[in-house]
Design an enzyme around this catalytic site. Sequence first.
Site, PDB file in Angstrom:
ATOM      1  N   GLY A  32       0.609  -1.302  -0.033  1.00  0.00           N
ATOM      2  CA  GLY A  32      -0.033   0.079  -0.132  1.00  0.00           C
ATOM      3  C   GLY A  32       0.809   1.235  -0.026  1.00  0.00           C
ATOM      4  O   GLY A  32       0.682   2.347  -0.755  1.00  0.00           O
ATOM      5  N   TYR A  62      -8.274 -17.330   4.859  1.00  0.00           N
ATOM      6  CA  TYR A  62      -7.728 -16.334   3.940  1.00  0.00           C
ATOM      7  C   TYR A  62      -7.558 -16.746   2.634  1.00  0.00           C
ATOM      8  O   TYR A  62      -8.444 -15.895   1.609  1.00  0.00           O
ATOM      9  CB  TYR A  62      -6.046 -16.020   4.144  1.00  0.00           C
ATOM     10  CG  TYR A  62      -5.484 -15.049   3.490  1.00  0.00           C
ATOM     11  CD1 TYR A  62      -5.395 -13.587   3.990  1.00  0.00           C
ATOM     12  CD2 TYR A  62      -4.795 -15.375   2.349  1.00  0.00           C
ATOM     13  CE1 TYR A  62      -4.874 -12.640   3.339  1.00  0.00           C
ATOM     14  CE2 TYR A  62      -4.115 -14.503   1.414  1.00  0.00           C
ATOM     15  CZ  TYR A  62      -4.057 -12.967   1.968  1.00  0.00           C
ATOM     16  OH  TYR A  62      -3.593 -11.996   1.235  1.00  0.00           O
TER      17      TYR A  62
END
Length: 291
Positions: free
Chosen positions: A54, A189
Amino acid sequence: MFWLENQKSSQINYKTENNLDLNLSLEIELIGKCKIMVLKDKVILITGGGSGIGLEAAKQFLRQGAKVIITGRNQEKLDSAKKAHSSLITIKSDAGKEEDAIALFNHIRGLGGIDILYHNAGVLSPLLNLALTDERHSKNAAYEIEVNYLGVIRLNNLFMDMLQSRRESAIITTTSLLRYVPSIVEPTYSASKAALAFYTESLRKHLQILNSRVKVFELLPPVVATEMTADRTGKKLTTEEFVKEFINALKKDHYTIRIGDTKVLYLLNRFFPQLAYALVNPKNSYKLLQK
């Protein structure tokens, strides 16, 4: 049995399982085809932007001339990012909390809105053997689903009208190579990423049916060198390499962005699923579950 290479091109190359080229040329009229994505002056919101992929994406988007807003749960990381890149706007927000999502939307609306919503935030719970009774199974699973899947849907719903109002806008979801083959040491996940992948495909089609200008991209990272993968050995792509390839594909309107080993696993799983499963789940994974 065949697969389709390069869906964006008018020249389609079909390959059979025997690797025979049929070399069929077809003219395709793409639904919702529009110009190449322009990043300059776009306002981009990146969830989970305080570190790793990010933060690197924020840096590279800034170099493209975009205006970038990042969110995260850790104020120290956000402050550090702001100190290093003064043009960043940082907002503390937890992708797994509904109240934070609403506050984030109201804050950004006050800033004038966004053009691109990039869902980068994701969480992974500690390893547990699902065959052993443990009250943490449901709690950990709920947490992962809340952040990795429901949090994406929640923000999309809040920002949809804003994005629809823009001349050119986009939603980017981050799935994983595990959306093709599940990891036995990362079961929820893997499941959350598979769910997000199907949701992403459906969202794209729903927007196309409405002739919307909002583009929907699915980003499928391989193993990238971040805090989440710090304890793993073996091949890892650097965040810089990964984001560079990601942005190049984004600018070319490649709606499904497979990078690095994800490309290989995608093909292996289509033709040699047992081999793909064995590569994702080597024998040491079994040993971890025996502890």
